[in-house]
Design a protein around this motif. Structure first.
Motif, PDB file in Angstrom:
ATOM      1  N   GLY A   1      -4.592  11.067  11.439  1.00  0.00           N
ATOM      2  CA  GLY A   1      -5.305  10.225  10.488  1.00  0.00           C
ATOM      3  C   GLY A   1      -6.236  10.903   9.521  1.00  0.00           C
ATOM      4  N   SER A   2      -6.310  12.251   9.551  1.00  0.00           N
ATOM      5  CA  SER A   2      -7.239  12.909   8.627  1.00  0.00           C
ATOM      6  C   SER A   2      -6.570  13.961   7.749  1.00  0.00           C
ATOM      7  CB  SER A   2      -8.398  13.554   9.392  1.00  0.00           C
ATOM      8  OG  SER A   2      -7.920  14.579  10.247  1.00  0.00           O
ATOM      9  N   VAL A   3      -5.280  14.242   7.979  1.00  0.00           N
ATOM     10  CA  VAL A   3      -4.606  15.327   7.270  1.00  0.00           C
ATOM     11  C   VAL A   3      -3.324  14.806   6.615  1.00  0.00           C
ATOM     12  CG1 VAL A   3      -3.488  17.577   7.510  1.00  0.00           C
ATOM     13  CG2 VAL A   3      -5.549  17.070   8.828  1.00  0.00           C
ATOM     14  N   PHE A   4      -3.152  15.095   5.337  1.00  0.00           N
ATOM     15  CA  PHE A   4      -1.953  14.842   4.536  1.00  0.00           C
ATOM     16  C   PHE A   4      -1.367  13.446   4.764  1.00  0.00           C
ATOM     17  CE2 PHE A   4       2.490  16.421   3.114  1.00  0.00           C
ATOM     18  CZ  PHE A   4       2.267  15.915   1.846  1.00  0.00           C
ATOM     19  N   LEU A   5      -0.191  13.333   5.411  1.00  0.00           N
ATOM     20  CA  LEU A   5       0.423  12.020   5.576  1.00  0.00           C
ATOM     21  C   LEU A   5      -0.467  11.098   6.397  1.00  0.00           C
ATOM     22  CD1 LEU A   5       2.745  10.045   5.200  1.00  0.00           C
ATOM     23  CD2 LEU A   5       3.904  11.114   7.150  1.00  0.00           C
ATOM     24  N   GLY A   6      -1.087  11.623   7.447  1.00  0.00           N
ATOM     25  CA  GLY A   6      -1.996  10.805   8.235  1.00  0.00           C
ATOM     26  C   GLY A   6      -3.149  10.280   7.403  1.00  0.00           C
ATOM     27  N   ARG A   7      -3.668  11.130   6.528  1.00  0.00           N
ATOM     28  CA  ARG A   7      -4.757  10.708   5.641  1.00  0.00           C
ATOM     29  C   ARG A   7      -4.271   9.609   4.704  1.00  0.00           C
ATOM     30  NH1 ARG A   7      -9.427  13.215   3.107  1.00  0.00           N
ATOM     31  NH2 ARG A   7      -9.797  12.235   1.081  1.00  0.00           N
ATOM     32  N   ALA A   8      -3.059   9.781   4.160  1.00  0.00           N
ATOM     33  CA  ALA A   8      -2.513   8.778   3.241  1.00  0.00           C
ATOM     34  C   ALA A   8      -2.331   7.434   3.941  1.00  0.00           C
ATOM     35  CB  ALA A   8      -1.184   9.269   2.662  1.00  0.00           C
ATOM     36  N   ILE A   9      -1.868   7.466   5.194  1.00  0.00           N
ATOM     37  CA  ILE A   9      -1.700   6.225   5.940  1.00  0.00           C
ATOM     38  C   ILE A   9      -3.053   5.578   6.219  1.00  0.00           C
ATOM     39  CG2 ILE A   9      -0.948   5.271   8.155  1.00  0.00           C
ATOM     40  CD1 ILE A   9       1.273   7.421   8.160  1.00  0.00           C
ATOM     41  N   THR A  10      -4.023   6.389   6.616  1.00  0.00           N
ATOM     42  CA  THR A  10      -5.365   5.855   6.883  1.00  0.00           C
ATOM     43  C   THR A  10      -5.958   5.233   5.633  1.00  0.00           C
ATOM     44  OG1 THR A  10      -5.718   7.528   8.599  1.00  0.00           O
ATOM     45  CG2 THR A  10      -7.675   6.459   7.692  1.00  0.00           C
ATOM     46  N   GLN A  11      -5.836   5.932   4.522  1.00  0.00           N
ATOM     47  CA  GLN A  11      -6.386   5.437   3.257  1.00  0.00           C
ATOM     48  C   GLN A  11      -5.743   4.105   2.863  1.00  0.00           C
ATOM     49  OE1 GLN A  11      -5.988   8.241  -0.038  1.00  0.00           O
ATOM     50  NE2 GLN A  11      -8.059   7.726  -0.676  1.00  0.00           N
ATOM     51  N   GLU A  12      -4.416   4.012   3.010  1.00  0.00           N
ATOM     52  CA  GLU A  12      -3.724   2.779   2.655  1.00  0.00           C
ATOM     53  C   GLU A  12      -4.089   1.642   3.602  1.00  0.00           C
ATOM     54  OE1 GLU A  12      -1.062   0.117   0.709  1.00  0.00           O
ATOM     55  OE2 GLU A  12      -2.104   1.954   0.097  1.00  0.00           O
ATOM     56  N   ALA A  13      -4.245   1.950   4.889  1.00  0.00           N
ATOM     57  CA  ALA A  13      -4.633   0.916   5.849  1.00  0.00           C
ATOM     58  C   ALA A  13      -6.018   0.359   5.530  1.00  0.00           C
ATOM     59  CB  ALA A  13      -4.603   1.482   7.268  1.00  0.00           C
ATOM     60  N   LEU A  14      -6.948   1.229   5.178  1.00  0.00           N
ATOM     61  CA  LEU A  14      -8.288   0.781   4.795  1.00  0.00           C
ATOM     62  C   LEU A  14      -8.231  -0.045   3.516  1.00  0.00           C
ATOM     63  CD1 LEU A  14     -10.298   4.050   5.534  1.00  0.00           C
ATOM     64  CD2 LEU A  14     -10.430   1.904   6.820  1.00  0.00           C
ATOM     65  N   ARG A  15      -7.409   0.387   2.565  1.00  0.00           N
ATOM     66  CA  ARG A  15      -7.284  -0.353   1.307  1.00  0.00           C
ATOM     67  C   ARG A  15      -6.787  -1.773   1.557  1.00  0.00           C
ATOM     68  NH1 ARG A  15      -3.953  -2.084  -2.408  1.00  0.00           N
ATOM     69  NH2 ARG A  15      -2.105  -1.498  -1.199  1.00  0.00           N
ATOM     70  N   ARG A  16      -5.934  -1.925   2.561  1.00  0.00           N
ATOM     71  CA  ARG A  16      -5.391  -3.253   2.893  1.00  0.00           C
ATOM     72  C   ARG A  16      -6.348  -4.084   3.740  1.00  0.00           C
ATOM     73  NH1 ARG A  16       1.153  -2.869   3.744  1.00  0.00           N
ATOM     74  NH2 ARG A  16       1.570  -1.366   2.077  1.00  0.00           N
ATOM     75  N   GLY A  17      -7.472  -3.517   4.102  1.00  0.00           N
ATOM     76  CA  GLY A  17      -8.468  -4.268   4.844  1.00  0.00           C
ATOM     77  C   GLY A  17      -8.322  -4.261   6.346  1.00  0.00           C
ATOM     78  N   HIS A  18      -7.537  -3.342   6.890  1.00  0.00           N
ATOM     79  CA  HIS A  18      -7.341  -3.283   8.333  1.00  0.00           C
ATOM     80  C   HIS A  18      -8.516  -2.583   9.021  1.00  0.00           C
ATOM     81  CE1 HIS A  18      -3.397  -4.873   7.802  1.00  0.00           C
ATOM     82  NE2 HIS A  18      -2.907  -3.793   7.212  1.00  0.00           N
ATOM     83  N   GLU A  19      -8.692  -2.890  10.307  1.00  0.00           N
ATOM     84  CA  GLU A  19      -9.642  -2.173  11.144  1.00  0.00           C
ATOM     85  C   GLU A  19      -8.919  -0.945  11.695  1.00  0.00           C
ATOM     86  OE1 GLU A  19     -11.399  -4.588  14.166  1.00  0.00           O
ATOM     87  OE2 GLU A  19     -11.489  -6.352  12.870  1.00  0.00           O
ATOM     88  N   VAL A  20      -9.429   0.238  11.372  1.00  0.00           N
ATOM     89  CA  VAL A  20      -8.700   1.468  11.677  1.00  0.00           C
ATOM     90  C   VAL A  20      -9.481   2.337  12.657  1.00  0.00           C
ATOM     91  CG1 VAL A  20      -7.676   3.574  10.727  1.00  0.00           C
ATOM     92  CG2 VAL A  20      -7.610   1.437   9.400  1.00  0.00           C
TER      93      VAL A  20
END
Length: 330
Positions: free
Chosen positions: A8-27
């Protein structure tokens, strides 16, 4: 939704985390905290997935709607995560790799292509990267009591890339001068942005999809010459590309894929490297931005990284070797 991202903090993981936060999810993210930076808004849990006590601490008192496992590379280790998370989430999305397919890169591939043989409890000594990824897929599908979503990405690029392929080319081209360009400039490629995979994974995690998808982008979405031209355009470089034949480079022991990132010479070894089919994923909602946008955004990130701190992970040809080959070619 409540989402756990393993990594969740590097490259693809970071991109997924960022998109999940943008969608309003609890991450919630689970990692050792040694690479990358936690994004603001996540619950960051520190731990090593190879340590059972750390996994026990992660799951204690927590449940999620979906787990997204970005960095699992050893079947036995992934299996331990699956066992502890089974019953604590409805969906387990595992980010595998096209390298798990035994036909790649020699032949065209899709979701029906065979996986490498590898047991779901294999250890790190039991195979190469692609084999172990195949074993990890089996560990998820056989061990998780819920929806198993398997994603097999192709060649991923984008901002915060930690592999060094596009960053090396941007760095080299930004320095200008005569640049050795390998092979055929008209060779079609197939590239995909990490952010597009992130959006696709999250949409199917939200839907509770149990399926597998090869996510390799659109065939022929750019040529090798077009890709390097985009690098030159965004960097504002005066680079002059000198295209050198595959055979000439191979005769001089230039290593495909590493000394010139994403250079795949013609021949049977790489006959299918740019031919995977993402048709199933595209029909299921995968959208792919233009490669030019990926190149632009990656340079916007990379130019803020001091040249001495840019990491290419073994990619790129030695400058003296490049100069020597250019002299011979001339």
């Amino acid at each position: 939704m409540r989402i756990l991202i393993m990594g969740g903090s590097v490259f693809l993981g970071r991109a997924i985390t960022q998109e999940a936060l943008r969608r309003g999810h609890e991450v919630t993210t689970f990692n050792r905290g040694r690479n990358g930076v936690d994004l603001v808004g996540v619950e960051a849990v520190r731990g090593d997935r190879e340590v059972p006590e750390d996994l026990d601490r992660l799951v204690a008192g927590r449940e999620w709607d979906a787990v997204i496992d970005v960095h699992g590379q050893v079947p036995r280790v992934v299996g331990e995560s699956v066992r502890r998370l089974s019953g604590r989430a409805a969906t387990y999305a595992y980010i595998s790799s096209i390298s798990a397919l035994s036909d790649f890169p020699e032949r065209e591939c899709d979701e029906s292509s065979p996986l490498f043989e590898c047991a779901p409890d294999a250890g790190p000594e039991d195979g190469h990267y692609g084999m172990l990824k195949a074993g990890c897929e089996r560990a998820v599908e056989e061990g998780f009591d819920g929806n198993a979503l398997i994603i097999q990405p192709g060649l991923i690029l984008g901002p915060y890339e930690n592999v060094g392929r596009l960053p090396w080319w941007l760095d080299r081209i930004s320095r200008g001068g005569r640049v050795l360009a390998p092979g055929d400039p008209d060779r079609a490629m197939q590239l995909i942005d990490a952010r597009d995979i992130a959006a696709f994974v999250l949409s199917h995690a939200e839907a509770g999809t149990a399926d597998r998808f090869l996510t390799s982008g659109v065939r022929g979405n750019i040529t090798y010459g077009g890709w390097l031209a985009e690098c030159r355009a965004v960097t504002g470089s005066d680079a002059e590309f000198v295209w050198v034949d595959d055979g000439f480079l191979l005769d001089r022991k230039v290593s495909p894929w590493t000394e010139f990132p994403l250079w795949a010479p013609g021949g049977p070894e790489f006959a299918g490297v740019w031919l995977p089919s993402s048709a199933k994923a595209i029909a299921a909602g995968l959208t792919c931005r233009p490669v030019a946008e990926t190149v632009r955004d990656t340079w916007a990130w990379l130019r803020d990284v001091p040249p001495g701190e840019r990491v290419f992970r073994g990619h790129g040809i030695d400058p003296e070797k490049e100069a020597g080959i250019l002299a011979e070619w001339a």
